[in-house]
Design a protein around this motif. Structure first.
Motif, PDB file in Angstrom:
ATOM      1  N   TYR A  44      10.857  20.508 -15.032  1.00  0.00           N
ATOM      2  CA  TYR A  44       9.595  20.140 -15.666  1.00  0.00           C
ATOM      3  C   TYR A  44       8.502  21.164 -15.323  1.00  0.00           C
ATOM      4  CZ  TYR A  44       5.956  17.293 -17.669  1.00  0.00           C
ATOM      5  OH  TYR A  44       4.932  16.861 -18.467  1.00  0.00           O
TER       6      TYR A  44
ATOM      7  N   ILE B 123      21.392  11.706  -6.271  1.00  0.00           N
ATOM      8  CA  ILE B 123      20.111  11.268  -6.854  1.00  0.00           C
ATOM      9  C   ILE B 123      19.009  12.262  -6.469  1.00  0.00           C
ATOM     10  CG2 ILE B 123      18.338   9.450  -6.816  1.00  0.00           C
ATOM     11  CD1 ILE B 123      20.643   7.431  -6.451  1.00  0.00           C
TER      12      ILE B 123
ATOM     13  N   ILE C  46      22.197   8.176 -12.665  1.00  0.00           N
ATOM     14  CA  ILE C  46      22.979   8.327 -11.418  1.00  0.00           C
ATOM     15  C   ILE C  46      22.735   7.120 -10.504  1.00  0.00           C
ATOM     16  CG2 ILE C  46      23.342   9.766  -9.359  1.00  0.00           C
ATOM     17  CD1 ILE C  46      22.513  12.169 -11.087  1.00  0.00           C
ATOM     18  N   GLY C  47      21.483   6.690 -10.444  1.00  0.00           N
ATOM     19  CA  GLY C  47      21.154   5.502  -9.646  1.00  0.00           C
ATOM     20  C   GLY C  47      21.884   4.272 -10.174  1.00  0.00           C
TER      21      GLY C  47
ATOM     22  N   LEU D 202       3.136  17.647 -22.857  1.00  0.00           N
ATOM     23  CA  LEU D 202       3.767  16.783 -21.851  1.00  0.00           C
ATOM     24  C   LEU D 202       5.291  16.870 -21.887  1.00  0.00           C
ATOM     25  CD1 LEU D 202       1.554  13.596 -22.069  1.00  0.00           C
ATOM     26  CD2 LEU D 202       1.715  15.184 -20.175  1.00  0.00           C
ATOM     27  N   ASN D 203       5.826  17.291 -23.007  1.00  0.00           N
ATOM     28  CA  ASN D 203       7.280  17.257 -23.131  1.00  0.00           C
ATOM     29  C   ASN D 203       7.837  18.542 -23.749  1.00  0.00           C
ATOM     30  OD1 ASN D 203       9.846  16.237 -23.024  1.00  0.00           O
ATOM     31  ND2 ASN D 203       9.657  15.035 -24.897  1.00  0.00           N
ATOM     32  N   PRO D 204       7.616  19.694 -23.109  1.00  0.00           N
ATOM     33  CA  PRO D 204       8.160  20.922 -23.690  1.00  0.00           C
ATOM     34  C   PRO D 204       9.682  20.905 -23.652  1.00  0.00           C
ATOM     35  CG  PRO D 204       7.295  21.349 -21.508  1.00  0.00           C
ATOM     36  CD  PRO D 204       6.940  19.938 -21.839  1.00  0.00           C
TER      37      PRO D 204
ATOM     38  N   THR E 261      15.647  14.026 -20.096  1.00  0.00           N
ATOM     39  CA  THR E 261      16.593  14.478 -19.065  1.00  0.00           C
ATOM     40  C   THR E 261      15.995  14.294 -17.676  1.00  0.00           C
ATOM     41  OG1 THR E 261      17.363  16.130 -20.628  1.00  0.00           O
ATOM     42  CG2 THR E 261      18.051  16.415 -18.359  1.00  0.00           C
ATOM     43  N   ALA E 262      14.738  14.716 -17.518  1.00  0.00           N
ATOM     44  CA  ALA E 262      14.106  14.692 -16.188  1.00  0.00           C
ATOM     45  C   ALA E 262      13.982  13.270 -15.652  1.00  0.00           C
ATOM     46  CB  ALA E 262      12.741  15.362 -16.256  1.00  0.00           C
ATOM     47  N   ILE E 263      13.730  12.314 -16.544  1.00  0.00           N
ATOM     48  CA  ILE E 263      13.595  10.926 -16.075  1.00  0.00           C
ATOM     49  C   ILE E 263      14.941  10.214 -16.158  1.00  0.00           C
ATOM     50  CG2 ILE E 263      12.481   8.695 -16.546  1.00  0.00           C
ATOM     51  CD1 ILE E 263      10.083  10.323 -17.619  1.00  0.00           C
TER      52      ILE E 263
ATOM     53  N   SER F 288      19.343  15.399  -8.433  1.00  0.00           N
ATOM     54  CA  SER F 288      18.858  15.188  -9.796  1.00  0.00           C
ATOM     55  C   SER F 288      17.326  15.146  -9.846  1.00  0.00           C
ATOM     56  CB  SER F 288      19.467  13.882 -10.300  1.00  0.00           C
ATOM     57  OG  SER F 288      18.972  13.560 -11.524  1.00  0.00           O
TER      58      SER F 288
ATOM     59  N   SER G  19      14.974  17.702 -11.752  1.00  0.00           N
ATOM     60  CA  SER G  19      14.026  17.182 -12.753  1.00  0.00           C
ATOM     61  C   SER G  19      12.651  17.799 -12.526  1.00  0.00           C
ATOM     62  CB  SER G  19      13.888  15.657 -12.630  1.00  0.00           C
ATOM     63  OG  SER G  19      15.062  15.030 -13.009  1.00  0.00           O
TER      64      SER G  19
ATOM     65  N   VAL H 234      18.474  22.130 -21.085  1.00  0.00           N
ATOM     66  CA  VAL H 234      17.063  21.900 -21.437  1.00  0.00           C
ATOM     67  C   VAL H 234      16.228  23.146 -21.134  1.00  0.00           C
ATOM     68  CG1 VAL H 234      14.997  20.612 -20.747  1.00  0.00           C
ATOM     69  CG2 VAL H 234      17.088  19.394 -21.242  1.00  0.00           C
TER      70      VAL H 234
ATOM     71  N   GLU I 147      18.196  11.260 -16.129  1.00  0.00           N
ATOM     72  CA  GLU I 147      19.371  11.568 -15.311  1.00  0.00           C
ATOM     73  C   GLU I 147      19.340  10.914 -13.914  1.00  0.00           C
ATOM     74  OE1 GLU I 147      21.060  15.381 -15.957  1.00  0.00           O
ATOM     75  OE2 GLU I 147      22.256  15.236 -14.147  1.00  0.00           O
ATOM     76  N   PRO I 148      18.218  10.998 -13.183  1.00  0.00           N
ATOM     77  CA  PRO I 148      18.220  10.292 -11.885  1.00  0.00           C
ATOM     78  C   PRO I 148      18.434   8.787 -12.053  1.00  0.00           C
ATOM     79  CG  PRO I 148      16.351  11.787 -12.023  1.00  0.00           C
ATOM     80  CD  PRO I 148      16.973  11.748 -13.371  1.00  0.00           C
TER      81      PRO I 148
ATOM     82  N   ASN J  71      11.675  19.067 -24.912  1.00  0.00           N
ATOM     83  CA  ASN J  71      12.201  17.706 -24.800  1.00  0.00           C
ATOM     84  C   ASN J  71      12.810  17.459 -23.417  1.00  0.00           C
ATOM     85  OD1 ASN J  71      12.409  15.257 -25.985  1.00  0.00           O
ATOM     86  ND2 ASN J  71      14.357  15.662 -26.990  1.00  0.00           N
ATOM     87  N   VAL J  72      12.084  17.888 -22.383  1.00  0.00           N
ATOM     88  CA  VAL J  72      12.623  17.834 -21.010  1.00  0.00           C
ATOM     89  C   VAL J  72      12.524  16.426 -20.406  1.00  0.00           C
ATOM     90  CG1 VAL J  72      10.435  18.592 -19.973  1.00  0.00           C
ATOM     91  CG2 VAL J  72      12.533  18.965 -18.735  1.00  0.00           C
ATOM     92  N   LEU J  73      11.572  15.646 -20.861  1.00  0.00           N
ATOM     93  CA  LEU J  73      11.331  14.358 -20.189  1.00  0.00           C
ATOM     94  C   LEU J  73      12.527  13.399 -20.219  1.00  0.00           C
ATOM     95  CD1 LEU J  73       7.586  13.452 -20.795  1.00  0.00           C
ATOM     96  CD2 LEU J  73       8.728  14.012 -18.678  1.00  0.00           C
TER      97      LEU J  73
END
Lengths: 177, 249
Positions: free
Chosen positions: B36, B25, A161-162, A145-147, A153-155, B28, B32, B123, A157-158, A149-151
């Motif tokens: 992934y 946003i 920014i929000g 689920l987290n190769p 960053t992927a969750i 990003s 993402s 990443v 960063e948006p 350690n991408v999660l």
């Protein structure tokens, strides 16, 4: 009587031809190692194949390639190794009399299931290809689920920014009021 | 000084707004999802880290160009359509300073997208080859491409004086520049494909990324393509300068 003699002659001929095929095939033998593998999806394994020349003459220009067949119940099919292996076939220039060639077939395990792997050697001097015994390959499905350690960053960063946007928006609104 | 003032005004009005943040946003979120998908796919395929890094770099560059084209098209024609260009031309800033300020604001969009992309590049490229050199090339070539496309669409919007039309023309040119991506590898190796690749600044940039990140080739291999991109950047700035000098109230 004549019919019986003819039948016996045909059987004799067929047996002779069959014997010569076995003999031609018998001058080269191939084995596969390991005999069975249990691994996970995404793992890299390497099959080793030993091609031996059992004859008193050198054999030239052999083609050896690995094959994989899916034997998972309900999914039985030969596999296209396009994504599994970058070097599926090797050409062996010469194997001296009673010599051997060691080939290696690296493979990346793309999909789960039960498979059999085998190496086939094609000798142009021989009427039939020679095939190794099968090596059983069981690949376990694994979910990463987290190769890399991408999660985070992927969750993250948006969301960051929000949050910055919300902060600026609220600051401006308060200033306006 | 006046250029900096106009740049700050533009950033306040277009970058630090809900519209601007929505772009970031979305950028990003898209990065993402892409990262992934690439990484989970890499567990099961032969796609290596360098190839993934290269694909993300292409995407970031295209996104930067796209936002530059939209900002550039709005920069002059948008002011004309909103009826605010006269006030701007009456200000003490010269036409060139106005254009420079607006271009700098448009480039700020690219800078923000580049900064947003850095964590994703790290990443995706972790454990792979040429990560840092790839990021340096992306910064330099991405900025040059943003200058080319933003300045061109700004110049176009000053000449056409219609945001919609300049946006359509700029998009078509952007699609034309991106067309090598749609060509097959075989077609790209023909003389036509090679010439198209060479004269096209976007193709030059992605070929440079490929050469640096995937093929690990040094700077000497890239000089020709970088020179072509620099030439386009100079020409597009010249086009912008000439286009805004024709502006009248």
């Amino acid at each position: 009587m004549i019919k019986s003699i003819l039948t016996a002659f045909v059987i004799f001929l067929a047996t002779t031809v069959n014997c010569s095929t076995v003999f031609a095939a018998g001058r080269v033998a191939v084995s596969i190692d390991p005999p069975s593998v249990q691994a996970n999806m995404g793992d890299k394994i390497t099959y080793a194949g030993a091609i031996t020349n059992n004859s008193d003459k050198a054999v030239n220009n052999l083609i050896a390639y690995i094959s994989l067949a899916n034997v998972t119940p309900g999914k039985e099919a030969p596999m296209d190794l396009e994504d599994w292996s970058a070097n599926k076939a090797v050409k062996v220039d010469v194997i001296p009399p009673h010599g051997a060639y060691e080939g290696k077939w690296p493979m990346r395990l793309i999909d789960s299931g039960s498979y059999v792997a085998y190496i086939t050697v094609v000798d142009k001097e021989s009427a039939a290809p020679v095939t190794s015994p099968v090596s059983r390959l069981d690949i376990k499905r694994i979910l990463r689920l987290n190769p890399n350690n991408v999660l985070p960053t992927a969750i993250g960063e948006p969301v960051i920014i929000g949050a910055v946007f919300l902060f600026i928006y609220l600051k401006r609104r308060n200033k306006a009021i | 000084m006046k250029t900096a003032y106009i740049m700050r005004k533009e950033i306040r009005e277009s970058v630090l707004t809900s519209k601007g943040f929505l772009w970031y946003i979305l950028t990003s979120v898209i990065l993402s999802v892409l990262s992934y998908l690439f990484l989970t796919n890499s567990e099961l395929s032969l796609l290596d880290q360098g190839q993934m890094l290269y694909m993300i770099m292409n995407f970031v560059t295209a996104l930067g160009i796209l936002i530059g084209v939209v900002s550039g098209s709005d920069a002059i024609a948008g002011e004309i359509e909103r009826g605010t260009l006269e006030a701007l031309l009456l200000s003490p800033a010269s036409k060139t300073e106005i254009a420079a300020g607006k271009l700098a604001a448009a480039l700020m969009n690219w800078c923000i997208i580049f900064v947003i992309s850095i964590p994703y590049l790290f990443v995706v490229g972790k454990g792979g080859q040429n990560l840092l050199s790839g990021i340096v090339y992306l910064a330099v070539l991405g900025t040059l491409l943003a200058v080319i496309f933003s300045a061109f669409s700004m110049g176009l919007s000053a000449r056409i004086k219609s945001m919609k039309n300049s946006l359509i023309v700029s998009f078509l040119i952007f699609l034309l520049a991106g067309s090598p991506i749609f060509l097959s590898a075989a077609l790209r190796t023909t003389w036509f494909g090679r010439v198209l690749d060479l004269v096209n600044p976007f193709a030059d940039a992605i070929n440079t990324f490929d050469s640096v990140v995937v093929d690990s080739q040094g700077f000497s291999y890239q000089t020709g393509r970088i020179a072509i991109i620099c030439g386009y950047a100079f020409l597009s700035l010249l086009f912008l300068k000439r286009s805004v000098s024709r502006l009248e109230m």
